[in-house]
Design a protein around this motif. Structure first.
Motif, PDB file in Angstrom:
ATOM      1  N   ASN A   3       0.828  -1.197   0.000  1.00 45.93           N
ATOM      2  CA  ASN A   3       0.000   0.000   0.000  1.00 45.93           C
ATOM      3  C   ASN A   3       0.867   1.253   0.000  1.00 45.93           C
ATOM      4  N   VAL A   5       0.793   4.979   0.579  1.00 45.79           N
ATOM      5  CA  VAL A   5      -0.112   5.911   1.246  1.00 45.79           C
ATOM      6  C   VAL A   5       0.055   7.294   0.621  1.00 45.79           C
ATOM      7  N   THR A   6      -0.868   7.648  -0.251  1.00 43.91           N
ATOM      8  CA  THR A   6      -0.805   8.925  -0.938  1.00 43.91           C
ATOM      9  C   THR A   6      -2.153   9.249  -1.557  1.00 43.91           C
ATOM     10  N   THR A   7      -2.405  10.533  -1.760  1.00 42.94           N
ATOM     11  CA  THR A   7      -3.590  10.958  -2.503  1.00 42.94           C
ATOM     12  C   THR A   7      -3.234  11.288  -3.945  1.00 42.94           C
ATOM     13  N   ASN A   8      -1.961  11.121  -4.293  1.00 48.10           N
ATOM     14  CA  ASN A   8      -1.459  11.484  -5.619  1.00 48.10           C
ATOM     15  C   ASN A   8      -1.248  10.229  -6.470  1.00 48.10           C
ATOM     16  N   PRO A   9      -2.112   9.965  -7.452  1.00 49.26           N
ATOM     17  CA  PRO A   9      -1.945   8.769  -8.280  1.00 49.26           C
ATOM     18  C   PRO A   9      -0.669   8.800  -9.109  1.00 49.26           C
ATOM     19  N   GLN A  25      -2.577   2.291  -4.525  1.00 48.13           N
ATOM     20  CA  GLN A  25      -2.800   3.506  -3.767  1.00 48.13           C
ATOM     21  C   GLN A  25      -3.662   3.226  -2.542  1.00 48.13           C
ATOM     22  N   ASP A  27      -5.441   5.574   0.267  1.00 45.07           N
ATOM     23  CA  ASP A  27      -5.782   6.942   0.653  1.00 45.07           C
ATOM     24  C   ASP A  27      -6.081   6.976   2.146  1.00 45.07           C
ATOM     25  N   ASP A  29      -5.414   9.623   5.599  1.00 41.83           N
ATOM     26  CA  ASP A  29      -4.949  10.902   6.117  1.00 41.83           C
ATOM     27  C   ASP A  29      -4.288  10.687   7.471  1.00 41.83           C
TER      28      ASP A  29
END
Length: 219
Positions: A3, A5-9, A25, A27, A29
């Motif tokens: 995994n 851990v990011t919001t940026n594909p 990805q 997601d 926080d």
């Protein structure tokens, strides 16, 4: 499955070049601690994310380190970009005469297991003694929850991998990239002047991913 851990594909796409299809990805926080080094920030994020994912995770943290400012903004790069602005950083650097800088990324890996201390350090949070409570999986949203500590009294080990690209601060050039890319020049070209492929070929994140992928493949 690993995994990221990011919001940026876009970060995930870059990672697949080193990890094939073993990464996806995630997601989440995670609570971001305030610290003067990237490793501490990434390590605490990885511990929190591992509890939430209940599986192996990687978390990255990156920053621009300017020699004339003793490495500042470093881990505070996003905040400085938002409050001071990219062009002002260039204008503050210009009178100093020393334009040397580097982009750095630290990737932190956590899977709940222990690691040998090579090729890169294992962070057991000895400096802060922080971890997530075993019964708070996925629930940690504040620094206080991160500091509660593992029910066993132990701290989850995290493996750290650093990538670094040297360069210098210049007047803004280029229309691509993001953040400080327009003022960071590497080998005569700013990151904002590079295509995605060109930037990924020399990127600090890519260099950290390469180190991690070699170790992860053996693991």
């Amino acid at each position: 499955m690993l995994n990221f851990v990011t919001t940026n594909p876009g970060k995930v796409r870059e990672a697949t070049a080193y990890l094939d299809d073993e990464v996806r990805q995630f997601d989440f926080d995670y609570p971001e601690v305030q610290a003067d080094d990237l490793g501490t920030v990434a390590a605490e994020g990885a511990r929190a994310a591992y509890r939430a994912a209940e599986g192996p995770v990687i978390v990255d943290d990156a920053g621009l380190f300017i020699d004339a400012f003793d490495g500042f903004p470093g881990p505070y790069s996003s905040y400085v970009e938002d409050t001071v602005g990219v062009e002002r950083v260039w204008r503050m650097t210009e009178p100093e005469g020393d334009r040397a800088a580097a982009f750095k990324t630290v990737i932190a890996y956590c899977d709940g297991e222990d690691f040998a201390a090579t090729p890169d350090p294992v962070d057991r949070a000895e400096r802060r003694g922080q971890d997530l409570a075993a019964d708070d999986r996925g629930a940690a949203t504040t620094d206080e929850q991160v500091r509660e500590g593992d029910a066993s009294g132990e701290t989850l080990p995290v493996k750290l991998f650093e990538g670094r690209v040297p360069g210098e601060i210049v007047s803004p050039r280029g229309e691509g990239g993001f953040g400080f890319d327009p003022v960071f020049e590497h080998d005569g070209t700013t990151f904002a002047e590079m295509s995605t492929e060109e930037k990924n070929a020399v990127s600090h994140r890519g260099r950290a991913l390469s180190k991690f992928a070699e170790w992860y493949g053996e693991r």
